[in-house]
Structure formats: structure tokens, C-alpha cells
Scaffold this motif. Structure first.
Motif, PDB file in Angstrom:
ATOM      1  N   LEU A 157       0.824  -1.209   0.000  1.00  0.00           N
ATOM      2  CA  LEU A 157       0.000   0.000   0.000  1.00  0.00           C
ATOM      3  C   LEU A 157       0.857   1.257   0.000  1.00  0.00           C
ATOM      4  O   LEU A 157       0.533   2.250  -0.672  1.00  0.00           O
ATOM      5  CB  LEU A 157      -0.943  -0.007   1.211  1.00  0.00           C
ATOM      6  CG  LEU A 157      -2.035  -1.081   1.211  1.00  0.00           C
ATOM      7  CD1 LEU A 157      -2.835  -1.024   2.512  1.00  0.00           C
ATOM      8  CD2 LEU A 157      -2.967  -0.908   0.010  1.00  0.00           C
ATOM      9  N   PHE A 158       1.960   1.226   0.748  1.00  0.00           N
ATOM     10  CA  PHE A 158       2.880   2.365   0.749  1.00  0.00           C
ATOM     11  C   PHE A 158       3.485   2.565  -0.643  1.00  0.00           C
ATOM     12  O   PHE A 158       3.656   3.701  -1.097  1.00  0.00           O
ATOM     13  CB  PHE A 158       3.994   2.164   1.780  1.00  0.00           C
ATOM     14  CG  PHE A 158       3.630   2.598   3.169  1.00  0.00           C
ATOM     15  CD1 PHE A 158       3.559   3.948   3.498  1.00  0.00           C
ATOM     16  CD2 PHE A 158       3.365   1.668   4.157  1.00  0.00           C
ATOM     17  CE1 PHE A 158       3.229   4.362   4.779  1.00  0.00           C
ATOM     18  CE2 PHE A 158       3.029   2.066   5.437  1.00  0.00           C
ATOM     19  CZ  PHE A 158       2.956   3.415   5.752  1.00  0.00           C
ATOM     20  N   ILE A 159       3.817   1.484  -1.297  1.00  0.00           N
ATOM     21  CA  ILE A 159       4.404   1.568  -2.642  1.00  0.00           C
ATOM     22  C   ILE A 159       3.394   2.138  -3.633  1.00  0.00           C
ATOM     23  O   ILE A 159       3.729   2.994  -4.461  1.00  0.00           O
ATOM     24  CB  ILE A 159       4.918   0.183  -3.090  1.00  0.00           C
ATOM     25  CG1 ILE A 159       6.151  -0.199  -2.255  1.00  0.00           C
ATOM     26  CG2 ILE A 159       5.253   0.180  -4.583  1.00  0.00           C
ATOM     27  CD1 ILE A 159       6.629  -1.613  -2.457  1.00  0.00           C
ATOM     28  N   ILE A 160       2.150   1.682  -3.547  1.00  0.00           N
ATOM     29  CA  ILE A 160       1.096   2.234  -4.402  1.00  0.00           C
ATOM     30  C   ILE A 160       0.934   3.729  -4.136  1.00  0.00           C
ATOM     31  O   ILE A 160       0.840   4.538  -5.074  1.00  0.00           O
ATOM     32  CB  ILE A 160      -0.245   1.506  -4.155  1.00  0.00           C
ATOM     33  CG1 ILE A 160      -0.149   0.042  -4.603  1.00  0.00           C
ATOM     34  CG2 ILE A 160      -1.386   2.221  -4.879  1.00  0.00           C
ATOM     35  CD1 ILE A 160       0.115  -0.141  -6.083  1.00  0.00           C
ATOM     36  N   ALA A 161       0.940   4.105  -2.853  1.00  0.00           N
ATOM     37  CA  ALA A 161       0.810   5.521  -2.494  1.00  0.00           C
ATOM     38  C   ALA A 161       1.963   6.331  -3.073  1.00  0.00           C
ATOM     39  O   ALA A 161       1.766   7.472  -3.529  1.00  0.00           O
ATOM     40  CB  ALA A 161       0.763   5.669  -0.973  1.00  0.00           C
ATOM     41  N   LYS A 162       3.154   5.752  -3.067  1.00  0.00           N
ATOM     42  CA  LYS A 162       4.325   6.440  -3.612  1.00  0.00           C
ATOM     43  C   LYS A 162       4.128   6.747  -5.093  1.00  0.00           C
ATOM     44  O   LYS A 162       4.349   7.891  -5.538  1.00  0.00           O
ATOM     45  CB  LYS A 162       5.563   5.566  -3.414  1.00  0.00           C
ATOM     46  CG  LYS A 162       6.843   6.113  -4.034  1.00  0.00           C
ATOM     47  CD  LYS A 162       7.277   7.408  -3.372  1.00  0.00           C
ATOM     48  CE  LYS A 162       8.608   7.880  -3.927  1.00  0.00           C
ATOM     49  NZ  LYS A 162       9.016   9.186  -3.363  1.00  0.00           N
ATOM     50  N   PHE A 163       3.708   5.762  -5.865  1.00  0.00           N
ATOM     51  CA  PHE A 163       3.501   5.979  -7.297  1.00  0.00           C
ATOM     52  C   PHE A 163       2.388   6.988  -7.549  1.00  0.00           C
ATOM     53  O   PHE A 163       2.513   7.862  -8.424  1.00  0.00           O
ATOM     54  CB  PHE A 163       3.199   4.653  -8.002  1.00  0.00           C
ATOM     55  CG  PHE A 163       4.424   3.864  -8.365  1.00  0.00           C
ATOM     56  CD1 PHE A 163       5.175   4.202  -9.477  1.00  0.00           C
ATOM     57  CD2 PHE A 163       4.832   2.789  -7.585  1.00  0.00           C
ATOM     58  CE1 PHE A 163       6.308   3.476  -9.820  1.00  0.00           C
ATOM     59  CE2 PHE A 163       5.965   2.056  -7.921  1.00  0.00           C
ATOM     60  CZ  PHE A 163       6.706   2.402  -9.038  1.00  0.00           C
ATOM     61  N   VAL A 164       1.309   6.880  -6.800  1.00  0.00           N
ATOM     62  CA  VAL A 164       0.183   7.811  -6.981  1.00  0.00           C
ATOM     63  C   VAL A 164       0.634   9.244  -6.716  1.00  0.00           C
ATOM     64  O   VAL A 164       0.339  10.171  -7.499  1.00  0.00           O
ATOM     65  CB  VAL A 164      -0.992   7.430  -6.061  1.00  0.00           C
ATOM     66  CG1 VAL A 164      -2.057   8.535  -6.058  1.00  0.00           C
ATOM     67  CG2 VAL A 164      -1.612   6.112  -6.500  1.00  0.00           C
ATOM     68  N   LEU A 165       1.372   9.434  -5.638  1.00  0.00           N
ATOM     69  CA  LEU A 165       1.848  10.780  -5.297  1.00  0.00           C
ATOM     70  C   LEU A 165       2.793  11.328  -6.355  1.00  0.00           C
ATOM     71  O   LEU A 165       2.687  12.488  -6.766  1.00  0.00           O
ATOM     72  CB  LEU A 165       2.539  10.767  -3.932  1.00  0.00           C
ATOM     73  CG  LEU A 165       1.619  10.727  -2.706  1.00  0.00           C
ATOM     74  CD1 LEU A 165       2.432  10.498  -1.442  1.00  0.00           C
ATOM     75  CD2 LEU A 165       0.825  12.026  -2.588  1.00  0.00           C
ATOM     76  N   GLN A 166       3.724  10.500  -6.810  1.00  0.00           N
ATOM     77  CA  GLN A 166       4.713  10.984  -7.772  1.00  0.00           C
ATOM     78  C   GLN A 166       4.075  11.386  -9.092  1.00  0.00           C
ATOM     79  O   GLN A 166       4.527  12.327  -9.741  1.00  0.00           O
ATOM     80  CB  GLN A 166       5.791   9.932  -8.012  1.00  0.00           C
ATOM     81  CG  GLN A 166       6.664   9.638  -6.806  1.00  0.00           C
ATOM     82  CD  GLN A 166       7.407  10.832  -6.249  1.00  0.00           C
ATOM     83  OE1 GLN A 166       7.772  10.888  -5.091  1.00  0.00           O
ATOM     84  NE2 GLN A 166       7.646  11.840  -7.068  1.00  0.00           N
ATOM     85  N   TYR A 167       3.018  10.687  -9.484  1.00  0.00           N
ATOM     86  CA  TYR A 167       2.373  11.013 -10.754  1.00  0.00           C
ATOM     87  C   TYR A 167       1.328  12.126 -10.627  1.00  0.00           C
ATOM     88  O   TYR A 167       0.895  12.679 -11.636  1.00  0.00           O
ATOM     89  CB  TYR A 167       1.718   9.764 -11.352  1.00  0.00           C
ATOM     90  CG  TYR A 167       2.678   8.909 -12.145  1.00  0.00           C
ATOM     91  CD1 TYR A 167       3.055   9.266 -13.438  1.00  0.00           C
ATOM     92  CD2 TYR A 167       3.218   7.753 -11.596  1.00  0.00           C
ATOM     93  CE1 TYR A 167       3.936   8.498 -14.173  1.00  0.00           C
ATOM     94  CE2 TYR A 167       4.113   6.964 -12.316  1.00  0.00           C
ATOM     95  CZ  TYR A 167       4.466   7.342 -13.606  1.00  0.00           C
ATOM     96  OH  TYR A 167       5.346   6.579 -14.319  1.00  0.00           O
TER      97      TYR A 167
END
Length: 316
Positions: free
Chosen positions: A10-20
């Protein structure tokens, strides 16, 4: 899959969402990104301002179509990998799930949101600093020499990515000498590992020689036109601001390395930070050069906070 890893996912998904989502789509790429992307068209073992590794990633992006999606994907991926590796560091330190989540959150909501926006060598550099520190933690815990060679490979790749990672080892060597871990220098494997580093970086050294060491010209120009304007107080202010949300965790980590008995074997990490920061200040380095130092100290501090809150919960 363990519950812990679902949370990490979930943290990894959040990371990608934030960066994009943080960059408005009407903005073009940064000018430095165009420089690094163009290196894919000029294959070499080095360039005026950087070693070759980032050009290899640029070549992959070129093969994928050179779209903005892929330009932004790789820095985001490296940021996600940094979070995942920090999670593994806490795991190696026997930290709780709370400690892992605190570490992941501290890295997620930090200066890395800015760093991982741009296609530059810095994202990989930060990840490789943490890889190097992780290999040392694994070695100290296991005493298996394979981790010395793993660290050598990581350092070699790091030099081929950005020379700045040399400061990590310049900080570690005297730090080892100041602690009980100085015994590592009695191992022949350390010197074979150093030879392995030389073998890995040799193509770049040869390229430097054949091109009359452009890195010297670049560093001279950098020193005269940019580093001369660096204010050391501003450098130190930035060190606080980079991970301001978890600065208390980082300070806890430093204290634990000095005072917490189970972390005594890792005390060299405390001295490594002090020495590396002094070196950066002496050479008037740019503030972001030091970002790679911090994720491991967030991990150390988070482990202590996890222990403290568990005891506090049991006491109540």
C-alpha cells in the motif's frame, strides 16, 4: 503473503500515486532531464558531469518510447524501492510493524517526493546509499563475508552512477576505526572487495584517462561557479527540513546508536554520519548531496519508538 508486506504494498502504491499526481501536466520536463535523456543517444563509459549508469536507464526509456510516463516512472520506482528496502532494514533490526510503518511514512512524506519527480542520478544514488548500509547491517548481524562483497558491488555501481557516493565510504572508514568493528580491516576479504570495486569502475576510469579526466574540469567549474555560493548554515538547515516530519525519529536513532545496548555493534553508523556531514561542510557541498544518509537513521529511530510504545501500551 505476510500482513506486513500487504501494508508495504500500500505504501508503494501511495508512492507511485503521489509521484504522478504532484506535477501539473502542463509543466514540461526539467532541463536537466533533457540532458540525461539525451545521453541515451551517445553511449559512453562517462560524460562530463556524470558517470554512465543513468544513461543506461535513459536508453531503456528510449526503447519504451521516451514518453513522459516512463521518464517519471523510473525515479518513482527507485523511490518505492527505497521505501521497501528501508522496511527490510527495520526487519533486520527486529523492528515491529509500527516501526516499519513509521519508517515508510517518514520516507514517503519527505524530500524524496521532490527528488523522485526528476529523472536524474540522485534517486538511484539515495537507493544505493541505503543498499550499502543494509549490506553492512547484514554483515554485522550474520558475519557472512558475502555481504562485504555485496557492499562492494553496490559501491562500484554507485560510483558508476554518481561519484558522490564516495563520501559514504569516506565517512565509514574512520567510523569503523573508532569502534569495535575496526576488526573488519583484519579480513582479507575487505581488500579483495576493494579490488572488486576497482574492476567494476575500471571502464569509467579508463574513459576518464582517455578523455584527459573531464571530471577534474567539471569539479573545478562546479566549485568556482556553484559550490562557492553554498552557505554552510543553509546546508544544515536543509538537513533538518529534508525529513522534518520524522526529525525526532532520526535524533532518536542517533541516540540509540550511542546508548541502546543492542545497537552498540552498529555504533559506527553514528560516527559515520558525523564524519560524512563534516566532509560535506568542509567541501561546501550542495545540501541534497547528503539525502542518502538519512533513511537508515529513520529505521534505527523507528525501531526504538516501536519498542517504547509497545512497553508504554503494556504498562497501561
Amino acid at each position: 503473503m505476510k500482513k506486513d508486506y500487504w501494508i508495504l504494498f500500500l505504501f508503494i502504491i501511495a508512492k507511485f500515486v503521489l509521484q504522478y499526481s504532484l506535477i501539473s501536466p502542463e509543466y514540461e520536463l526539467h532541463r536537466d532531464e533533457y540532458l540525461h535523456l539525451d545521453q541515451a543517444n551517445h553511449s559512453a563509459w562517462g560524460y562530463l558531469s556524470v558517470p554512465p549508469v543513468n544513461s543506461w536507464i535513459a536508453w531503456i526509456i528510449k526503447m519504451l518510447g521516451n514518453s513522459v510516463f516512463w521518464v517519471k516512472f523510473f525515479p518513482a520506482l527507485l523511490g518505492a524501492m527505497t521505501i521497501a528496502l528501508a522496511w527490510k532494514v527495520v526487519e533486520e533490526l527486529n523492528g515491529s510493524l509500527f516501526a516499519k510503518m513509521l519508517t515508510a511514512l517518514g520516507i514517503l512524506l519527505s524530500v524524496l517526493l521532490r527528488v523522485n519527480m526528476l529523472f536524474q542520478p540522485t534517486s538511484l544514488e539515495i537507493f544505493l546509499w541505503l543498499c550499502l548500509y543494509y549490506s553492512l547491517i547484514k554483515y554485522v548481524n550474520s558475519q557472512k563475508v558475502k555481504w562485504i562483497y555485496t557492499g562492494a558491488v553496490i559501491f562500484g555501481i554507485g560510483i558508476l552512477n554518481q561519484y558522490n557516493i564516495a563520501f559514504s565510504v569516506l565517512g565509514l572508514i574512520p567510523a569503523f576505526l573508532l569502534t569495535e568493528q575496526r576488526k573488519i580491516f583484519m579480513l582479507s576479504h575487505v581488500y579483495w572487495a576493494a579490488l572488486l570495486v576497482l574492476i567494476i569502475v575500471f571502464p569509467n576510469l579508463l574513459w576518464q584517462y582517455q578523455n584527459h579526466f573531464p571530471v577534474i574540469h567539471h569539479m573545478k567549474e562546479l566549485s568556482e561557479k556553484q559550490l562557492v555560493h553554498v552557505d554552510r548554515m543553509d546546508f544544515m538547515k536543509s538537513q533538518i527540513l529534508f525529513f522534518i516530519g520524522v526529525i525526532f525519529v532520526i535524533v532518536t536513532g542517533w541516540g540509540a546508536l550511542l546508548l541502546y545496548k543492542p545497537f552498540e555493534k552498529f555504533r559506527f553508523f553514528f560516527w559515520s554520519y558525523i564524519i560524512t556531514i563534516i566532509l560535506f561542510l568542509f567541501f561546501k557541498a550542495k545540501d541534497y548531496y547528503a539525502i542518502g544518509l538519512y533513511p537508515v537513521y529513520i529505521a534505527f529511530g523507528a525501531v526504538i519508538w516501536g519498542i517504547y510504545l509497545k512497553k508504554d501500551g503494556e504498562g497501561s
